[in-house]
Design an enzyme around this catalytic site. Structure first.
Site, PDB file in Angstrom:
ATOM      1  N   CYS A  75       0.798  -1.103   0.122  1.00 22.67           N
ATOM      2  CA  CYS A  75      -0.114  -0.052  -0.054  1.00 22.67           C
ATOM      3  C   CYS A  75       0.917   1.172  -0.053  1.00 22.67           C
ATOM      4  O   CYS A  75       2.098   1.482   0.394  1.00 22.67           O
ATOM      5  CB  CYS A  75      -1.020   0.148   1.207  1.00 22.67           C
ATOM      6  SG  CYS A  75      -1.997  -1.419   1.458  1.00 22.67           S
TER       7      CYS A  75
ATOM      8  N   LYS B 124       6.700  -4.948  -2.258  1.00 21.13           N
ATOM      9  CA  LYS B 124       8.177  -4.663  -2.115  1.00 21.13           C
ATOM     10  C   LYS B 124       8.356  -4.469  -0.532  1.00 21.13           C
ATOM     11  O   LYS B 124       9.493  -5.160  -0.050  1.00 21.13           O
ATOM     12  CB  LYS B 124       8.613  -3.373  -2.830  1.00 21.13           C
ATOM     13  CG  LYS B 124      10.056  -2.881  -2.840  1.00 21.13           C
ATOM     14  CD  LYS B 124      10.987  -4.108  -3.452  1.00 21.13           C
ATOM     15  CE  LYS B 124      12.421  -3.820  -3.395  1.00 21.13           C
ATOM     16  NZ  LYS B 124      13.299  -4.807  -3.936  1.00 21.13           N
TER      17      LYS B 124
END
Length: 601
Positions: free
Chosen positions: A2, A596
């Protein structure tokens, strides 16, 4: 996982939000949205899919000098339009974006919002409805604070009040968020990279703090109402650092950057005499400990396994390596004076951060290896060592992995020299890492060889196995992770001596089996294992270092120091994963379901 961008100023926020969200794509997401406030009108546009899809839905004349944007990676509710952020309160007065996980949201629903109807399945919508409920009797700031005081879990929040066009509200707990300072504007972001085009001056927001932002400034407060003064810092990044340039993918760019990163690490840790050197305080702290615990996730965990090998050889201190997400459930038996090393590319990994908090509460000393100065784990650990890898945008880590091993080698050799270890004293690490960098350059210049192997072995395969022994086993695990991350091939890395204890049952005609061989001591053992799977129909491929290479090996790895072989042997494995993904038409930089920076547990 997010991403948040917020803007308040005099310009139209639309392009700032959309461009900022593009810079956060690497964090992983499945939907995105923005809200623009123009006087008392708030326009919300959100949708499942990519930022480009969202941008096509935003009206060309959409305008607002205040705005918030969000990329969502689903934790509560499916990835769809209804669950995408921003979320609005029932009346539409409040609009909010949120990163994190609220653990008690169902209880809050039951206690405070029984009679409310909800549009989404998210925990986020519960927060914004609570704020509106409390705002019936309190100011926006106090309603915000009251709602926050009820939340259990992690959050980074940005909030717009339709009735107040001059203010943006934000807060954080266990999820990254910062303020970017500008002239006649201010920004909020979960990552400085999102807004580097706007500013390079930032102020950290700490846990359980709120910030009230206007175009002219901001006020930081605790939830109890105490005002906080905190100095700003200048980001050492440049907007050009996060561009692909002429490369088709960030991953390929970052693979190619590894020789330069290795040389940068040499420079960063060299003293005036040209010797590799680590801060004496860190060395003294570690050498006064009786056991080291390395805590990490994913690729960083694999680097930690190599680090264990290096530190035990050089420093003669026992080392244990733990998976962060499992560590807290069953703490290891502690020695009298343990030290904990946390390895994290982002410095924000939620599982590792929770482990750090736990061991700090127990009074143990900590060291973080991270690529991001100023990140949460950097700030909260007693000591830090930096990776100097530069921004890593592709979800699949490449240069951060080799940087972690290089820095662990720097640490191990420095510790060994302190205690007079003969091998540590004999190795010229700066020179040996320079040889590694040259070897890396040779391999990244041989991409067409690896591309051909990827097409031959992996273009249509459903699974693949990587074999290694000793230190090569750790690289086999990392090679398998890279392949499964971006090509979606079911891949596993095994200690080749374990084949006969179960794994060999999975071998059938055409199964790709790739073996890594860099050590003379295990050369013929692993070749025997290769012959075993070959006899059972496997399609075998050997990547071998020069000193052990044999006719028929598919790729020869340039010779490097025996302790540093993972830095070299991983390069063809990274390229193999990259080209396998291309052959299979996969999204190399943004593989499905992955993020990531994993900022929720």
């Amino acid at each position: 996982m997010c991403g948040i961008v917020g803007y308040i100023g005099t310009n139209n926020a639309k392009s700032i939000l959309l461009e900022g969200l593009e810079k956060l794509e690497y964090r992983g997401y499945d939907s995105a949205g923005i809200a623009l406030q123009n006087k008392d009108l708030v326009t919300v546009v959100k949708e499942k899919g990519r930022i480009a899809d969202l941008a096509s839905l935003v009206p060309s004349d959409a305008f607002g000098t205040t705005g918030i944007g969000h990329t969502r990676w689903a934790t509560h509710g499916k990835p769809n339009h209804e669950n995408a952020h921003p979320h609005q309160s029932k009346s539409g007065r409040f609009t909010m974006v949120h990163n994190g996980v609220i653990e008690n949201y169902t209880l809050l629903k039951e206690e405070y919002l029984k009679n409310h109807s909800f549009v989404s399945d998210t925990d986020t919508e519960v927060i914004v409805q609570l704020i509106e409920l409390f705002a019936a009797e309190l100011s926006t700031k106090e309603a915000f604070k009251k709602a926050l005081s009820l939340l259990h879990g992690s959050y980074a929040i940005c909030l717009i009040d339709q009735t107040d066009t001059e203010t943006l509200y934000a807060a954080k707990n266990k999820s990254p968020l910062l303020i970017g300072k500008g002239e006649n504007f201010n920004v909020i972001a979960s990552d400085a990279m999102a807004v580097l085009k706007e500013t390079d001056e930032f102020v950290e927001i700490m846990d359980k703090e709120i910030v009230i932002v206007t175009k002219d400034g901001f006020t930081l407060e605790t939830l109890e109402g105490e005002e906080i003064s905190r100095a700003s810092y200048t980001a050492e990044l440049d907007a050009s650092d996060i561009e692909k340039g002429t490369y088709p993918h960030y991953m390929l760019k970052e693979i190619d950057e590894q020789p330069a990163v290795t040389r940068k690490i040499i420079q960063a840790y060299q003293n005036e005499a040209g010797e590799i050197n680590v801060d004496q305080t860190i060395l003294d702290e570690i050498l006064s400990s009786d056991r080291i615990h390395i805590v990490a996730c994913g690729t960083s965990y694999h680097a930690g396994l190599v680090g264990k090998n290096l530190i035990e050889k050089m420093a003669k201190i026992p080392v244990e390596v733990h998976v962060s997400s499992e560590f807290g459930y069953n703490l290891p038996l502690m020695s009298k004076k343990p030290l904990f090393i946390f390895i994290t590319q982002s410095g924000e990994t939620a599982d590792s951060r929770q482990c750090l908090v736990k061991v700090k509460e127990l009074g143990y000393r900590t060291l973080t290896l991270t690529n991001v100065p100023g990140s949460t784990l950097d700030r909260e650990a007693d000591h830090s060592m930096y990776l100097y890898a530069g921004p890593e945008i592709a979800v699949a880590s490449t240069k951060a992995y080799t940087a972690q091993i290089s820095v662990l080698a720097v640490l191990a050799v420095s510790l060994g020299r302190e205690i007079g270890d003969a091998e540590a004293l004999s190795i010229n690490l700066a020179a040996e890492l320079g040889i590694v960098a040259t070897a890396m350059e040779a391999m990244v210049s041989s991409k067409e060889v690896i591309e051909h192997i990827a097409g031959e072995y992996l273009a249509t395969s459903r699974n693949a196995f990587f074999l290694g022994r000793n230190i090569d086993y750790f690289v086999a695990m990392e090679a398998a992770l890279k392949l499964k991350e971006i090509s979606y091939i079911q891949a596993e890395g095994f200690a080749s001596g374990e084949l006969k204890h179960g794994t060999i049952a999975l071998i059938e005609d055409g199964t790709p089996v790739l073996a890594l061989i860099t050590q003379e001591s295990i050369n013929w053992n692993i070749r025997g294992n290769v012959n075993e799977v070959l006899a059972r129909g496997a399609k075998t491929c050997v990547f071998a270092m020069e000193n052990v290479a044999q006719p028929g090996d598919r790729f020869v790895i340039p010779q490097v120091h025996p302790l540093l072989t993972p830095l070299a042997s991983v390069i063809p494995c990274q390229l193999l994963a990259y080209y396998a993904a291309l052959h299979r038409d996969c999204d190399v930089d943004k593989p499905r379901n992955l993020a990531k920076s994993v900022t929720v547990e």
